[in-house]
Design a protein around this motif. Structure first.
Motif, short mmCIF file in Angstrom:
data_model
loop_
_atom_site.label_atom_id
_atom_site.label_comp_id
_atom_site.label_asym_id
_atom_site.label_seq_id
_atom_site.Cartn_x
_atom_site.Cartn_y
_atom_site.Cartn_z
N GLY A 7 6.47 24.66 19.04
CA GLY A 7 7.26 23.79 18.16
C GLY A 7 7.14 22.40 18.75
N CYS A 105 7.00 19.03 13.89
CA CYS A 105 8.38 18.82 13.43
C CYS A 105 8.72 17.36 13.53
CB CYS A 105 9.35 19.59 14.30
SG CYS A 105 8.82 21.27 14.65
N PRO A 109 12.32 19.34 17.30
CA PRO A 109 12.25 20.62 16.55
C PRO A 109 13.58 21.36 16.47
CG PRO A 109 10.53 20.50 18.25
CD PRO A 109 11.43 19.33 18.47
N PHE A 115 11.84 24.10 11.92
CA PHE A 115 11.23 24.96 12.93
C PHE A 115 12.23 25.96 13.51
CE2 PHE A 115 10.40 25.87 17.44
CZ PHE A 115 9.22 26.58 17.30
#
Ligand SMILES: C[S@@+](CC[C@H](N)C(=O)[O-])C[C@H]1O[C@@H](n2cnc3c(N)ncnc32)[C@H](O)[C@@H]1O
Length: 241
Positions: A7, A105, A109, A115
């Motif tokens: 992420g 993201c 995140p 995410f």
């Protein structure tokens, strides 16, 4: 061996505000997944596309709806739960094939980011790493040129989607506050801020660090022009050191 899930926070919009670590994982990952509205690239992809070779495999995760107010019999929660289940399955298929997936993201995140719903569904099954990003509220404070919280002050972070009475209660007790997710919620949020006598302290910032960024006094804004990527800051009272 299964691939790894990343992420990656890519920051609030300016492509230079991505961290070195996120950039390394972005370049190394064979698959880059991104969330976006239908027929849109989304802010995260727009932010990083200059860093990506044209050959990079992209996995678009396209939101079925973009507003929480849906006419009956449609239900936002059900539509989004199904969407995140399907998205997790699409990402898991890549991971099962042994490919690392970098989910990009906007901002950070794990701060109001889509995410999080992939993380909830996949992090216990696959090796997962989250790389934090520059959060939009800090980018907005930088663009507005205002310190947010001094010393022992408490910061309250609110969603503009909340009903007016919830916003009023929370803001009335807040030392410093941030109200995110404006868009069509702007007029309601501004009304509450005006009622509480906070108009002078509040700052509006739109699309911080992007080419079209704007920061304006609250009373000079036409609500019809307010995008989703905007927020109101109510900085804590200045502490005279
Ligand atoms: C779903 S949240 C995503 C937050 C993001 N994960 C972060 O760390 O900043 C979306 C909200 O973030 C705020 N936002 C995100 N980027 C912004 C920007 N560049 N300028 C102003 N507000 C932004 C807006 O209030 C928007 O409604």
């Amino acid at each position: 061996m299964a691939g790894r899930l990343f992420g990656l926070g890519v920051g609030p919009g300016d492509p230079e505000l991505i961290t070195l670590k996120a950039l390394r994982h972005l370049r190394e990952a064979p698959v880059v997944a991104y969330f976006a509205a239908r027929s849109r690239k989304g802010n995260a992809l727009t932010t990083v596309e200059g860093h990506l070779p044209p050959s990079k495999a992209l996995l678009p995760l396209i939101y079925p709806v973009t507003t929480e107010k849906l006419p009956a019999p449609f239900c936002y929660e059900t539509a989004m739960r199904d969407f995140y289940d399907d998205s997790a399955r699409a990402v898991a298929a890549e991971l099962e094939a042994g490919r690392d997936v970098a989910v990009i993201c906007e901002g950070d995140p794990l701060f109001f980011g889509s995410f999080m719903y992939l993380h909830d569904r996949l992090a216990e099954r696959y090796a997962t790493e989250v790389v934090p990003g520059v959060c939009s509220m800090l980018a907005c404070a930088a663009v507005a040129g205002t310190p947010l919280v001094y010393r022992n002050q408490t910061l309250t972070v609110l969603s503009g989607v909340l009903p007016a009475e919830d916003l009023r209660r929370q803001l009335a007790g807040a030392e410093a506050a941030v109200v995110m997710k404006l868009g069509t919620n702007f007029a309601k949020v501004r009304g509450v801020i005006a009622e509480l006598g906070l108009l002078d302290r509040a700052r509006y910032v739109e699309r911080a660090t992007m080419a079209e960024q704007r920061t304006l006094p609250l009373d000079g804004i036409d609500p019809a022009t307010v995008p989703y990527f905007a927020m109101i800051l109510v900085p804590g009272p200045r502490w005279e050191a």
